[in-house]
Design a protein around this motif. Structure first.
Motif, mmCIF file in Angstrom:
data_model
loop_
_atom_site.group_PDB
_atom_site.id
_atom_site.type_symbol
_atom_site.label_atom_id
_atom_site.label_comp_id
_atom_site.label_asym_id
_atom_site.label_seq_id
_atom_site.Cartn_x
_atom_site.Cartn_y
_atom_site.Cartn_z
ATOM 1 N N LEU A 78 -10.035 4.011 3.410
ATOM 2 C CA LEU A 78 -10.312 2.589 3.538
ATOM 3 C C LEU A 78 -10.315 2.043 1.815
ATOM 4 O O LEU A 78 -9.735 0.893 1.697
ATOM 5 N N THR A 79 -10.689 2.823 1.027
ATOM 6 C CA THR A 79 -10.789 2.594 -0.527
ATOM 7 C C THR A 79 -9.170 2.483 -0.834
ATOM 8 O O THR A 79 -8.822 1.516 -1.350
ATOM 9 N N ALA A 80 -8.360 3.237 -0.550
ATOM 10 C CA ALA A 80 -7.010 3.497 -0.796
ATOM 11 C C ALA A 80 -6.203 2.453 -0.202
ATOM 12 O O ALA A 80 -5.367 1.565 -0.829
ATOM 13 N N TRP A 81 -6.456 2.071 1.119
ATOM 14 C CA TRP A 81 -5.851 0.885 1.833
ATOM 15 C C TRP A 81 -6.066 -0.393 1.041
ATOM 16 O O TRP A 81 -5.384 -1.062 0.976
ATOM 17 N N GLN A 82 -7.357 -0.546 0.717
ATOM 18 C CA GLN A 82 -7.904 -1.784 0.071
ATOM 19 C C GLN A 82 -7.100 -1.922 -1.410
ATOM 20 O O GLN A 82 -6.501 -2.862 -1.826
ATOM 21 N N LEU A 83 -7.053 -0.935 -2.059
ATOM 22 C CA LEU A 83 -6.717 -0.776 -3.085
ATOM 23 C C LEU A 83 -4.992 -1.122 -3.280
ATOM 24 O O LEU A 83 -4.371 -2.043 -4.077
ATOM 25 N N LEU A 84 -4.331 -0.313 -2.362
ATOM 26 C CA LEU A 84 -2.751 -0.479 -2.258
ATOM 27 C C LEU A 84 -2.200 -1.554 -1.326
ATOM 28 O O LEU A 84 -1.097 -2.495 -1.694
ATOM 29 N N VAL A 85 -2.529 -1.935 -0.297
ATOM 30 C CA VAL A 85 -2.117 -2.770 0.861
ATOM 31 C C VAL A 85 -2.709 -4.052 0.607
ATOM 32 O O VAL A 85 -2.080 -4.903 0.522
ATOM 33 N N VAL A 86 -4.079 -3.942 0.742
ATOM 34 C CA VAL A 86 -4.861 -5.406 0.933
ATOM 35 C C VAL A 86 -4.877 -6.253 -0.404
ATOM 36 O O VAL A 86 -4.258 -7.258 -0.404
ATOM 37 N N MET A 87 -5.003 -5.277 -1.504
ATOM 38 C CA MET A 87 -4.964 -6.379 -2.852
ATOM 39 C C MET A 87 -4.380 -5.739 -3.674
ATOM 40 O O MET A 87 -3.578 -6.696 -4.568
ATOM 41 N N GLY A 88 -3.488 -4.657 -3.410
ATOM 42 C CA GLY A 88 -2.513 -4.157 -4.511
ATOM 43 C C GLY A 88 -1.191 -4.644 -4.283
ATOM 44 O O GLY A 88 -0.075 -4.608 -4.836
ATOM 45 N N ALA A 89 -0.834 -5.195 -2.787
ATOM 46 C CA ALA A 89 0.253 -5.630 -2.540
ATOM 47 C C ALA A 89 1.331 -4.759 -2.607
ATOM 48 O O ALA A 89 2.527 -5.258 -2.951
ATOM 49 N N VAL A 99 -5.051 11.527 -9.041
ATOM 50 C CA VAL A 99 -4.405 11.760 -7.861
ATOM 51 C C VAL A 99 -4.584 12.717 -7.299
ATOM 52 O O VAL A 99 -4.572 12.907 -5.801
ATOM 53 N N GLY A 100 -5.474 13.703 -7.718
ATOM 54 C CA GLY A 100 -5.626 14.919 -7.168
ATOM 55 C C GLY A 100 -7.109 14.885 -6.310
ATOM 56 O O GLY A 100 -7.261 15.855 -5.316
ATOM 57 N N GLY A 101 -7.897 13.789 -6.338
ATOM 58 C CA GLY A 101 -8.963 13.480 -5.683
ATOM 59 C C GLY A 101 -8.761 12.935 -4.476
ATOM 60 O O GLY A 101 -7.632 12.944 -3.932
ATOM 61 N N GLY A 102 -9.836 12.720 -3.588
ATOM 62 C CA GLY A 102 -9.842 12.244 -2.331
ATOM 63 C C GLY A 102 -9.211 10.855 -2.328
ATOM 64 O O GLY A 102 -8.393 10.797 -1.505
ATOM 65 N N VAL A 103 -9.674 9.902 -2.853
ATOM 66 C CA VAL A 103 -8.906 8.709 -2.883
ATOM 67 C C VAL A 103 -7.525 8.704 -3.507
ATOM 68 O O VAL A 103 -6.782 8.120 -2.980
ATOM 69 N N GLY A 104 -7.424 9.592 -4.595
ATOM 70 C CA GLY A 104 -6.088 9.660 -5.200
ATOM 71 C C GLY A 104 -5.015 10.297 -4.101
ATOM 72 O O GLY A 104 -3.997 9.690 -4.040
ATOM 73 N N LEU A 105 -5.383 11.303 -3.230
ATOM 74 C CA LEU A 105 -4.551 11.942 -2.366
ATOM 75 C C LEU A 105 -4.424 10.895 -0.910
ATOM 76 O O LEU A 105 -3.201 10.883 -0.666
ATOM 77 N N ALA A 106 -5.231 10.087 -0.525
ATOM 78 C CA ALA A 106 -5.002 8.894 0.246
ATOM 79 C C ALA A 106 -4.163 8.023 -0.221
ATOM 80 O O ALA A 106 -3.279 7.423 0.474
ATOM 81 N N ALA A 107 -4.364 7.509 -1.573
ATOM 82 C CA ALA A 107 -3.412 6.448 -2.152
ATOM 83 C C ALA A 107 -2.030 7.142 -2.210
ATOM 84 O O ALA A 107 -1.074 6.296 -1.817
ATOM 85 N N LEU A 108 -1.774 8.338 -2.376
ATOM 86 C CA LEU A 108 -0.492 9.103 -2.501
ATOM 87 C C LEU A 108 0.409 8.938 -1.207
ATOM 88 O O LEU A 108 1.531 8.588 -1.076
ATOM 89 N N GLU A 109 -0.480 9.089 -0.143
ATOM 90 C CA GLU A 109 -0.062 9.155 1.323
ATOM 91 C C GLU A 109 0.453 7.721 1.511
ATOM 92 O O GLU A 109 1.499 7.462 2.236
ATOM 93 N N ILE A 110 -0.313 6.922 1.277
ATOM 94 C CA ILE A 110 -0.108 5.374 1.594
ATOM 95 C C ILE A 110 1.086 4.902 0.928
ATOM 96 O O ILE A 110 1.967 4.369 1.315
ATOM 97 N N GLY A 168 -11.158 -5.742 -8.245
ATOM 98 C CA GLY A 168 -12.194 -4.527 -8.333
ATOM 99 C C GLY A 168 -12.544 -4.291 -6.701
ATOM 100 O O GLY A 168 -12.187 -5.144 -5.856
ATOM 101 N N VAL A 169 -12.603 -3.061 -6.639
ATOM 102 C CA VAL A 169 -12.821 -2.702 -5.111
ATOM 103 C C VAL A 169 -14.161 -1.904 -5.019
ATOM 104 O O VAL A 169 -14.223 -0.883 -5.999
ATOM 105 N N ASN A 170 -15.087 -2.205 -4.047
ATOM 106 C CA ASN A 170 -16.229 -1.102 -3.841
ATOM 107 C C ASN A 170 -16.454 -1.381 -2.538
ATOM 108 O O ASN A 170 -17.088 -2.469 -1.989
#
Length: 338
Positions: A125-136, A148-159, A276-278
């Motif tokens: 959900l954090t990665a989705w908000q960062l990349l898709v919702v607000m990062g466009a 990128v090797g962390g949990g949010v990082g890998l999720a963001a990489l897949e998205i 920002g994302v929280n």
């Protein structure tokens, strides 16, 4: 029931497994027997006494879980009972029994283990908000994913890979081969190299359209400089302040002092944006969260989302789990199992 409690602020030794009465569901709630619960960096900051949103200590933290619904409240559809689910909870996630409103759970896809399901809510959900919702982010864009090797990082990489964007990521060199196998286009060593210079060389001096940065402090200033015109900087953490000793509060203050001020005129003149994302401040936006999660579940069913669980620890090993993450050893998610 058992909970992993933070007994006081400090090192990993302040974590303790304790017994509590089992919860009963209210009208719109369900009770879940936990199979796995996710660990996030916010939990570590809370244990260190550095997370302002954490409940007063002693407390039980944890935002995400997976398990089996064992009880339903009077207003809940009884068909939820005995279903395998995953979901979000506002703390009290490090527990073998969790009681939450029914609108905070989702049916677990059959293709996922319980450990994988517990790795989804906060990270994706954090990665989705960062990349898709607000990062466009679009297929024509490039993105730099810090940690990128962390949990949010890998999720963001897949998205990002699903969108089709060009991906850059900072990580320690020991994780580079793993990350390239996961689809990262360009791995950058943030420890022994100047990532700004390397990114500039890789992009012919242009920079990237989107940067996700969980580090905080002066690092956000560097990330802002690395944006291309029309670029966006997504800030979502302050890992630079992490420290279990008394120095943690000093580091937090130093990190806060070093944070940049983004003047509107400068933003206009440089054609850049910051946001920002929280996730911990979005409990009042349940409808949005459910919409985002439906897209993520679609990604699981379509095969392009595959949560990577590095390892799992039992409740009795919670201290070792926190230390493992603090030592930056994890590739992806670390979970606890009762």
């Amino acid at each position: 029931m058992k909970k992993v409690m933070i007994t006081k602020a400090g090192g990993v030794d302040v974590l303790d497994v304790q017994d509590f009465p089992a919860p009963s569901p209210q009208r719109n709630e369900v009770v879940i027997t936990t199979k796995a619960c996710g660990i996030n960096f916010a939990d570590i900051l809370a244990r260190q006494g550095l997370y302002p949103d954490a409940p007063q200590l002693p407390t039980c933290v944890g935002y995400e879980f997976s398990g089996i619904v064992t009880q339903v409240g009077p207003s809940v559809d009884p068909s939820w009972k005995d279903k395998a689910v995953f979901g979000l909870t506002r703390f009290n996630g490090y527990a073998d029994t969790i009681c939450v409103p029914v609108d905070q759970i989702f049916e677990k896809p059959d293709s996922l283990t319980f450990e994988q399901a517990a790795a989804i809510p906060v990270n994706y959900l954090t990665a989705w908000q960062l990349l898709v919702v607000m990062g466009a982010l679009t297929a024509d864009d490039s993105v730099l994913i810090h940690n990128v090797g962390g949990g949010v990082g890998l999720a963001a990489l897949e998205i990002a890979k699903h969108i089709g964007a060009t991906t850059y990521g900072t990580a320690s060199p020991g994780k580079h081969r793993f990350l390239v196998e996961k689809g990262l286009d360009h791995a950058i060593d943030y420890r022994s190299a100047n990532w700004e210079d390397e990114l500039k060389a890789l992009t012919n001096g242009l920079g990237v359209e989107l940067i996700t940065d969980p580090i905080g402090g002066n690092h956000w200033r560097k990330s802002y400089r690395a944006l291309r015109a029309t670029g966006r900087l997504g800030m979502f953490g302050i890992s630079a302040a992490s420290d279990s000793s008394w120095q943690g509060k000093v580091k937090l203050l130093k990190t806060a002092v070093q944070m940049p001020f983004f003047h509107p005129v400068n933003l206009m003149n440089t054609n850049k944006a910051v946001f920002g994302v929280n996730m911990g401040r979005l409990w009042h936006e349940n409808e949005k969260i459910r919409q985002w999660m439906m897209h993520i579940i679609d990604g699981v069913n379509e095969g392009w989302i595959n949560p990577h669980v590095d390892c799992s620890f039992t409740f009795d090993q919670a201290a070792a789990a926190h230390q493992y993450i603090e030592d930056r050893k994890n590739k992806g998610k670390v979970v606890l199992t009762p």
